[in-house]
Write an enzyme that holds these catalytic residues in place. Structure first.
Site, PDB file in Angstrom:
ATOM      1  N   LYS B  99       0.875  -1.165   0.000  1.00 39.17           N
ATOM      2  CA  LYS B  99       0.000   0.000   0.000  1.00 39.17           C
ATOM      3  C   LYS B  99       0.911   1.214   0.000  1.00 39.17           C
ATOM      4  CE  LYS B  99      -3.570   2.577   2.196  1.00 39.17           C
ATOM      5  NZ  LYS B  99      -3.851   3.155   3.488  1.00 39.17           N
ATOM      6  N   GLY B 160      -8.218   9.971   9.697  1.00 37.28           N
ATOM      7  CA  GLY B 160      -8.496  10.170  11.121  1.00 37.28           C
ATOM      8  C   GLY B 160      -9.565  11.214  11.404  1.00 37.28           C
ATOM      9  N   ALA B 186      -9.650   6.204   4.161  1.00 34.86           N
ATOM     10  CA  ALA B 186      -9.465   7.373   5.014  1.00 34.86           C
ATOM     11  C   ALA B 186     -10.738   8.203   5.184  1.00 34.86           C
ATOM     12  CB  ALA B 186      -8.348   8.272   4.518  1.00 34.86           C
ATOM     13  N   GLY B 187     -10.978   8.556   6.433  1.00 31.55           N
ATOM     14  CA  GLY B 187     -12.047   9.493   6.750  1.00 31.55           C
ATOM     15  C   GLY B 187     -13.385   8.845   7.082  1.00 31.55           C
ATOM     16  N   ASN B 208      -9.650   2.428   9.755  1.00 32.07           N
ATOM     17  CA  ASN B 208      -8.747   2.198  10.875  1.00 32.07           C
ATOM     18  C   ASN B 208      -9.224   2.937  12.116  1.00 32.07           C
ATOM     19  OD1 ASN B 208      -6.658   1.775  12.652  1.00 32.07           O
ATOM     20  ND2 ASN B 208      -5.081   2.683  11.410  1.00 32.07           N
ATOM     21  N   THR B 209      -9.064   4.273  12.099  1.00 30.01           N
ATOM     22  CA  THR B 209      -9.354   5.065  13.296  1.00 30.01           C
ATOM     23  C   THR B 209     -10.734   4.770  13.891  1.00 30.01           C
ATOM     24  OG1 THR B 209      -8.011   6.836  12.410  1.00 30.01           O
ATOM     25  CG2 THR B 209      -9.476   7.416  14.217  1.00 30.01           C
TER      26      THR B 209
END
Ligand code: SF4
Lengths: 369, 258
Positions: B99, B160, B186-187, B208-209
């Site tokens: 990645k 995040g 992301a996001g 993830n976050t």
């Protein structure tokens, strides 16, 4: 350079806000997503006390969102306590009659091995400011020697030129820490009466030189309590903001050392209580949302365990503040200051885990340097 | 639905939820969350792991017989650094999937389009299966596709931020034009965001976050798995078009002369 920007900051105006922040200012700051320095000052003012639970909760949430439930662990390695300066508050002050040592490369190796054996992969090389013992070639050689053991090597040494920082970067140093101690120019002169450290602007422009030389991470801060701590904290906030804007590839970190008792027995002008320090940490998280915030073993275990979730992202543990301190119990070298949290790194990591946080030992790689 | 596989570079995946490993409170919680997510692709930041002694850290917590470990180059500021990390991972025995993340700005971690494309071109030539993390830029996606990337991974909003899909217009163009799988990365802060991306036609999402820092990461991982799947099923079922004019649900019923 920041010294030019600094001249344009109206310190009187900052003081005015410090003396006149109201509950309404605190509430306004709490409601904003992007804070300005006036908001920052409100959050560290006495008026903020009644809102502390709200401020703390916001700081905690932002920290978890940006950094997760992790704390990066690092250890300082003091390589030399020789110093030509005369800082009135410091045990290494050249006027103090204390044991002095500059580690040989063999001794550096032993100390590094002991630190690495505790699990650390992030190392901070610290020294007094005496280039007769600890100059750029020495620091570069130490960094080169230690690089295979560590993922990240930082320096907290005398301010150097851009060329010298470039040399260190080439030899594996990726982080620079430099505290202005105080941004109050008259006081600065008073507490740094001799040696090269008395040059205020040279020190103030050190982060610029480091960033220009390619340091990946730049740490700033003041010795809290030396001057008006609110004014100093506000100046750190502005300096951090400047660095983030001007060196957008550089990560900014902020530390919160409180003035501690050391040889010489200097007393702080404006002591910082636990509550004030807590407010400062929260305020930095809200003002510089993405900054790394560092808490060292200068603070007690009890205090560290209580406040770390509210903004802190990096901690040291098991620190020795005298050259040779990790392996040579007989070392004659004086400590720079007495640490308050004397738990082992493993104990600190276990306590973090108990609070639901992971101690991260490696968050960098030498391939990135 | 059993035939609905996601295929990347010839490898088939049943799950369309990729999970990131940063930010967890412990490796144990991370492992439980990955299990609950049923994810088959888990990304790991190379800068976080000891590739020399993988038994020491989070790598040991991941069941690689079932899960593709996707090393990422987080922390790289330039093509050169990303390439160095990728080569190192391969030489240390990782699969040749990477990645690609080139994020010179440590604050918002926004990807550098120029350096990402440069690195992608070189890594593809070296035989890597490259999954680049990028801003939602349709033209950049076409360049990356032409360079031979296996997917594109445009962001929904900054890493995040948990703000969900703020790049909708561009994502739609990317999805419409892409010849490789589009993974929204992301996001994404809530399972509904994952569902939204999948309803739009994204091939997968990466989270993830939102999982790692949830009050209960394991339950949240499960919720994201469901959100992702619901969005996928809705997409396959073909969503009814939106309309601002109220329509009778059975149009003929309103015809007075019948
Ligand atoms: S604070 Fe630093 S420069 Fe000043 S006396 Fe101590 S070691 Fe030397």
């Amino acid at each position: 350079m920041y010294s030019d920007v600094f001249k344009t900051i109206n310190q009187g105006e900052l003081l005015h806000w410090i003396e006149n922040s109201t509950a309404a200012d605190v509430q306004r700051a709490l409601g904003k997503e992007k804070l300005d320095v006036r908001d920052f000052i409100a959050l560290i003012s006495p008026s903020a006390d009644e809102f502390l639970p709200k401020i703390a909760e916001k700081a905690r949430q932002l920290t978890v969102q940006r950094f997760g439930r992790t704390i990066l662990m690092y250890a300082p390695l003091y390589v030399s306590n020789y110093c030509t300066n005369a800082c009135v508050y410091c045990g290494f002050n050249h006027g103090n009659d204390v044991g002095r040592v500059c580690l040989t490369f063999d001794e550096v190796e032993q100390e590094a091995a002991a630190i690495a054996a505790e699990g650390f992969r992030h190392l901070l090389l610290v020294s007094g400011e005496d280039e007769r013992y600890c100059d750029t070639p020495y620091l570069a050689a130490v960094a080169k020697q230690l690089k295979p053991r560590f993922s990240s090597i930082g320096v907290e040494v005398q301010p150097l030129s851009t060329e010298d920082y470039s040399t260190l970067v080439e030899n594996g140093v990726d982080a620079l820490t430099i505290y202005q101690e105080t941004y109050e120019q008259n006081l600065y002169k008073h507490v740094h009466p001799g040696g090269k450290k008395s040059r205020f602007a040279w020190r103030l422009d050190t982060p610029d030189r480091g960033a220009q030389a390619g340091m990946r991470k730049i740490g700033i801060g003041v010795l809290l309590g030396l001057g008006n701590f609110r004014l100093d904290a506000a100046n750190v906030a502005l300096h951090a903001q400047y660095l983030m804007k001007n060196y957008w590839r550089t990560q900014v970190s902020v530390s919160f050392p409180r003035l501690r008792e050391a040889a010489g027995g200097y007393q702080p002008n404006d002591p910082v209580s636990d509550k004030d320090l807590f407010k400062i940490i929260c305020a930095f998280r809200l003002f510089t949302v993405d900054a790394v915030l560092v808490l060292s073993t200068r603070e007690s275990a009890k205090f560290r365990d209580l406040v770390f979730p509210y903004g802190v992202t990096q901690m040291s543990a098991g620190s020795r503040t005298n050259p040779g301190g990790y392996t040579n119990a007989e070392s004659i070298a004086e400590v720079q200051f007495h640490i308050e949290d004397d738990r082992t790194p493993d104990e600190v990591a276990k306590t973090l885990a108990k609070h639901g946080y992971e101690a991260v030992w490696k968050d960098w790689d030498k391939l990135l340097a | 639905m059993s035939q609905d596989f996601l295929t990347i570079a010839g490898r088939q995946f049943r799950s369309r939820l990729f999970v990131g490993t940063g930010k967890f409170a412990s490796n144990q919680i991370m492992r439980q969350a990955i299990d609950a997510s049923e994810s088959e692709v888990v990304t790991v930041a190379l800068r976080r792991v000891n590739l020399d002694a993988p038994q020491d850290d989070m790598l040991a917590s991941i069941d690689i017989s079932r899960i593709l470990l996707l090393p990422n180059t987080a922390g790289a500021r330039s093509a050169e650094e990303a390439i160095r990390l990728a080569r190192y991972a391969r030489s240390a025995g990782c699969p040749n999937w990477i990645k690609l993340e080139v994020t010179p700005d440590p604050r918002y971690l926004l990807p550098d389009p120029i350096e990402t494309l440069k690195a992608a071109e070189i890594l593809v030539k070296e035989g890597f299966i490259v999954l680049p993390y990028i801003n939602a830029d349709p033209i950049l996606c076409k360049h990356l596709e032409e360079a031979g990337c296996a997917t594109v991974m445009p962001l929904g909003s900054p890493i995040g931020s948990n703000k969900g899909i703020k790049t909708r217009e561009n994502l739609q163009i990317i999805i419409e034009q892409a010849k490789v799988p589009v993974i929204v990365d992301a996001g994404l802060g809530a399972p509904s965001h994952a569902a939204e991306a999948m309803e739009m036609g994204a091939d997968a999402v990466l989270v993830n976050t939102a999982i790692a820092v949830a009050g209960n990461p394991v339950a949240m991982a499960r919720a994201f798995a469901k959100g992702t799947q619901a969005g996928r099923e809705a997409y396959l079922a073909a969503l009814a078009p939106e309309s601002s004019i109220a329509e009778a649900s059975s149009p003929l019923a309103g015809l007075m002369w019948s």
